[in-house]
Scaffold this active site. Structure first.
Site, PDB file in Angstrom:
ATOM      1  N   ASP A 134      14.576  -0.520   6.306  1.00 32.31           N
ATOM      2  CA  ASP A 134      13.411  -1.144   7.214  1.00 32.31           C
ATOM      3  C   ASP A 134      13.785  -1.493   8.307  1.00 32.31           C
ATOM      4  OD1 ASP A 134      10.674  -2.107   7.793  1.00 32.31           O
ATOM      5  OD2 ASP A 134      11.415  -3.942   7.214  1.00 32.31           O
ATOM      6  N   CYS A 188      -2.818  15.624   1.265  1.00 38.78           N
ATOM      7  CA  CYS A 188      -4.045  14.772   1.662  1.00 38.78           C
ATOM      8  C   CYS A 188      -5.180  15.675   1.804  1.00 38.78           C
ATOM      9  CB  CYS A 188      -3.628  14.209   3.113  1.00 38.78           C
ATOM     10  SG  CYS A 188      -2.601  12.604   2.931  1.00 38.78           S
ATOM     11  N   CYS A 214      -3.690  -3.129  13.633  1.00 33.12           N
ATOM     12  CA  CYS A 214      -3.510  -2.969  12.027  1.00 33.12           C
ATOM     13  C   CYS A 214      -3.347  -4.487  11.581  1.00 33.12           C
ATOM     14  CB  CYS A 214      -2.283  -2.052  11.780  1.00 33.12           C
ATOM     15  SG  CYS A 214      -1.815  -2.281   9.892  1.00 33.12           S
ATOM     16  N   CYS A 243      -5.557   0.536   2.797  1.00 30.99           N
ATOM     17  CA  CYS A 243      -5.494   2.103   2.932  1.00 30.99           C
ATOM     18  C   CYS A 243      -4.462   2.726   1.692  1.00 30.99           C
ATOM     19  CB  CYS A 243      -4.812   2.655   4.379  1.00 30.99           C
ATOM     20  SG  CYS A 243      -3.286   1.714   4.699  1.00 30.99           S
TER      21      CYS A 243
HETATM   22 FE1  SF4 Z   1      -3.492  -1.393   8.712  1.00 31.84          FE
HETATM   23 FE2  SF4 Z   1      -3.997   0.094   6.478  1.00 31.84          FE
HETATM   24 FE3  SF4 Z   1      -4.948  -2.359   6.486  1.00 31.84          FE
HETATM   25 FE4  SF4 Z   1      -6.024  -0.589   8.190  1.00 31.84          FE
HETATM   26  S1  SF4 Z   1      -6.187  -0.456   6.028  1.00 31.84           S
HETATM   27  S2  SF4 Z   1      -5.436  -2.734   8.737  1.00 31.84           S
HETATM   28  S3  SF4 Z   1      -3.886   0.882   8.485  1.00 31.84           S
HETATM   29  S4  SF4 Z   1      -2.794  -1.797   6.394  1.00 31.84           S
HETATM   30 FE1  SF4 Z   2      -4.278  11.073   2.123  1.00 30.28          FE
HETATM   31 FE2  SF4 Z   2      -5.453   8.920   2.848  1.00 30.28          FE
HETATM   32 FE3  SF4 Z   2      -6.437  10.456   0.935  1.00 30.28          FE
HETATM   33 FE4  SF4 Z   2      -4.297   9.037   0.247  1.00 30.28          FE
HETATM   34  S1  SF4 Z   2      -6.648   8.380   1.033  1.00 30.28           S
HETATM   35  S2  SF4 Z   2      -4.691  11.308  -0.081  1.00 30.28           S
HETATM   36  S3  SF4 Z   2      -3.289   9.073   2.326  1.00 30.28           S
HETATM   37  S4  SF4 Z   2      -6.094  11.028   3.034  1.00 30.28           S
END
Ligand code: SF4
Ligand code: SF4
Length: 376
Positions: A134, A188, A214, A243
């Site tokens: 990291d 993806c 973010c 995400c």
């Molecule tokens: Fe950041 Fe992912 Fe949260 Fe969006 S969903 S604010 S990209 S961590």
């Molecule tokens: Fe790819 Fe985002 Fe779909 Fe996951 S949610 S498969 S990272 S496009």
């Protein structure tokens, strides 16, 4: 030296010491990454936490003499808690993102990399090795992608077919010419679930992230969080998983392979109000072992104030008034002023008027003035 055999032995040994996935790549320059990083810098998308020297981030030869390969490792972490918190009605809790559950992963991965180093040195005593996790110069994700650990998702995480994106990554530059593995193809496709789930629109199509937008980054800053993002932070007091949880590949992925990664629910999902009153020592005792404490107490306290405002928790008003009146940090006072305006009520309004007379910091004055407009 039989490099082929050593690779086989190393793979077998990695399983023994609790490494869930291992991959190998060359020590060549990360040319594609270089272009992406330059673009990111131009757009102002960087977090500021990364190594500032782009050349170092993409050139293993600048980090160690005679690099011939890089070993990438991944350890899977849990996505669900085995233990639940004992909730009482009306109690409000914050949330640390999954990457901050259990013992700080930097320690866990460094331990595994150290064991790998020791193993290699018993076989090849003259080997040169350099491990990082990291905070090293190299991009963990770029290395993992090229070493076949997973593909780089549109959510900017490395997605392994086995464990989804719930993996910690680390790597080791070596002077041994291991045969590289094949990268995994991007899977993806046309999916955009992570982009749709991002509360702030921080994900830019094409696997780019604007760190300045973010939530994961914002919760780690030390300044006042820009107004436009405060409501979107919700009760996240460190990091953001939206995400990742939205990603279909992560569905059902919840691995509890490593004792050190088991979260204490009272730490990973702590009560919010007590956070406002923690001394430095109490903070260290409670949160010091988790990755989310790396920036210290203040950012977590600021985020807890934002979370209390999110819940409109009027039982927190006396505590927030105390922060506004007594807290030394202008960031905490300013955020408390904002939170009091969001929660509302006569005692909050009167406290803001009183603070307006005494407050000397202009940024806090601004928050008080803004907050008082919510009562009109
Ligand atoms: Fe950041 Fe992912 Fe949260 Fe969006 S969903 S604010 S990209 S961590
Ligand atoms: Fe790819 Fe985002 Fe779909 Fe996951 S949610 S498969 S990272 S496009």
């Amino acid at each position: 030296m039989d490099v082929k055999q050593l690779k086989k032995d190393l793979i077998a040994y990695s399983k023994e010491i609790g490494i869930d996935k291992i991959g190998f790549t060359t020590a060549d320059m990360f040319s594609e990454l270089k272009n992406r990083l330059i673009r990111q810098q131009e757009l102002g998308y960087q977090s500021g936490f990364e190594e500032p020297d782009i050349e170092k981030r993409v050139t293993p030869a600048l980090l160690m003499e005679e690099p011939r390969s890089i070993i990438a490792i991944a350890l899977a972490y849990p996505s669900k808690m085995n233990e639940r918190v004992e909730g009482k009605k009306g109690e409000r809790r914050g949330f640390f993102s999954r990457a901050s559950w259990g013992l700080d992963y930097h320690h866990v991965l460094r331990d595994r990399l150290k064991k790998l180093e020791e193993f290699i040195l018993t076989k090849v005593p003259e080997a040169k090795l350099k491990s990082m996790v990291d905070t090293g110069e190299l991009s963990d994700r770029a290395v993992a992608e090229r070493a076949g650990i997973g593909w780089s998702g549109k959510n900017c995480a490395i997605i392994t077919p086995e464990f989804g994106s719930y993996v910690y990554l680390g790597e080791m530059i070596t002077s041994i010419p291991f045969e590289p593995d094949t990268p995994i193809e991007d899977q993806c496709g046309t999916c955009t679930k992570c982009l749709d789930a991002c509360p702030t629109g921080a994900l830019v199509q094409g696997g780019q992230i604007n760190a300045q937008h973010c939530i994961s980054f914002l919760t780690q800053t030390k300044e006042l969080i820009p107004d436009e993002f405060r409501d979107k932070i919700g009760n996240r007091i460190y990091g953001c998983d939206s995400c990742q949880t939205a990603c279909p590949v992560n569905k059902g992925k919840n691995y509890h392979f490593h004792e050190e990664m088991e979260p204490n629910p009272e730490v990973a999902k702590p009560l919010l109000k007590p956070i406002l009153k923690l001394s430095n020592r109490e903070f260290k005792n409670k949160f010091g072992s988790v990755a989310g404490s790396w920036r210290g107490k203040k950012p977590i306290q600021r985020n807890a104030i934002i979370a209390l405002a999110h819940f409109k928790d009027d039982t927190a008003i006396p505590d927030l008034i105390e922060v506004l009146e007594k807290e030394a940090s202008p960031v905490s006072r300013g955020t408390a002023a904002w939170a009091l305006g969001k929660i509302g009520g006569e005692s909050a309004r009167l406290a803001l008027i009183k603070a307006r007379e005494k407050e000397t910091e202009s940024e806090v004055q601004l928050e008080i003035a803004k907050s008082l407009t919510y009562f009109k």
